[in-house]
Enzyme design. Structure first.
Site, PDB file in Angstrom:
ATOM      1  N   LYS A 193       0.855  -1.193   0.000  1.00 56.08           N
ATOM      2  CA  LYS A 193       0.000   0.000   0.000  1.00 56.08           C
ATOM      3  C   LYS A 193       0.887   1.237   0.000  1.00 56.08           C
ATOM      4  O   LYS A 193       1.790   1.360   0.844  1.00 56.08           O
ATOM      5  CB  LYS A 193      -0.832  -0.030   1.283  1.00 56.08           C
ATOM      6  CG  LYS A 193      -2.252   0.430   1.138  1.00 56.08           C
ATOM      7  CD  LYS A 193      -2.947   0.142   2.477  1.00 56.08           C
ATOM      8  CE  LYS A 193      -4.320   0.686   2.505  1.00 56.08           C
ATOM      9  NZ  LYS A 193      -4.897   0.606   3.856  1.00 56.08           N
ATOM     10  N   VAL A 194       0.641   2.133  -0.930  1.00 55.53           N
ATOM     11  CA  VAL A 194       1.417   3.381  -0.986  1.00 55.53           C
ATOM     12  C   VAL A 194       0.446   4.566  -0.989  1.00 55.53           C
ATOM     13  O   VAL A 194      -0.657   4.452  -1.524  1.00 55.53           O
ATOM     14  CB  VAL A 194       2.330   3.458  -2.240  1.00 55.53           C
ATOM     15  CG1 VAL A 194       3.319   2.298  -2.280  1.00 55.53           C
ATOM     16  CG2 VAL A 194       1.525   3.505  -3.533  1.00 55.53           C
TER      17      VAL A 194
END
Ligand code: E4P
Length: 217
Positions: free
Chosen positions: A83-84
């Site tokens: 997840k960014v």
């Protein structure tokens, strides 16, 4: 439509997975910070419980740091999704990690323009936060409608993962709009089961059945 649980609690994930309706898990640094133990071990255990995508978020804010943490997270288990955040560095990291075949969930999405960038960067998932938009008097579900329309227009393969769900109506509306996934806290999944007429109806069925058994005895 897929249903994910938004938590780092292994106990809650075990309980919900046992119901047979769980497709994946999302976590974030705030959720993992509430749990004891090593976060990598916790994520590994979550992946073993859930036969589906498990998002673990980077905490670096620069491109190189995100890449390094992204590789580290992806190595934890084959179910892991990196997840960014939806920043310039995050989008760049999404493009690079996706190019290596690592699935990326672009989080903290609050506009259709941002969702378009995530799709163009090859994200496997985009996470628009509906509850947090509602909190600032902006209709979060309208954003879902816009993103689904845009992705449909161009057949982007990025899955719309509705995040920050606060109640079952968010989930139902997501399904009506054709979103791919809703991720909910355990309490919201619990609320989805509840209806007073189900409770009252079951009580009556069982009482009536008891009467028959009493007559037979
Ligand atoms: C999603 O991936 C986020 O972890 C989450 O849905 C945020 O929800 P909140 O706004 O209730 O913190």
């Amino acid at each position: 439509m897929k249903l994910f649980v938004d938590t780092g609690s292994i106990k809650d994930i075990e309980t919900i997975a046992a119901l047979g309706i769980l497709d994946g898990v999302t976590t974030n640094p705030s959720l993992l910070a509430k749990e004891s133990g090593d976060f990598r071990q916790n994520l590994k255990r979550i992946c073993e419980i859930v036969q589906g995508p498990v998002s673990g978020e980077v905490t670096a804010t620069d491109f190189a740091g995100m890449l390094q943490q992204g590789h580290d997270i992806a190595k934890i288990h084959e179910h892991m999704v990196v997840k960014v955040p939806l920043t310039r560095d995050g989008i760049r990291a999404c493009k690079a990690l996706s190019g290596e075949g690592i699935r990326v969930n672009v989080t903290l999405c609050f506009s259709a323009a941002q969702a378009l960038l995530a799709a163009k960067a090859g994200a496997s998932f985009v996470s628009p936060f509906v509850g947090r938009l509602d909190d600032i008097a902006t209709n979060g579900m309208e954003l879902i409608r816009e993103i689904v329309d845009i992705y449909d227009n161009y057949e982007f393969p990025t899955e719309v993962l509705v995040a920050s769900c606060r109640h079952p109506i968010h989930v139902v509306e997501s399904a009506r709009m054709g979103a791919d996934i809703a991720t909910c806290p355990p309490a919201v999944i619990d609320q989805m089961f509840n209806h007073p007429l189900t409770t009252i109806g079951l009580e009556k069925f069982l009482k009536d059945w008891e009467k028959v058994q009493a007559v037979k005895a």
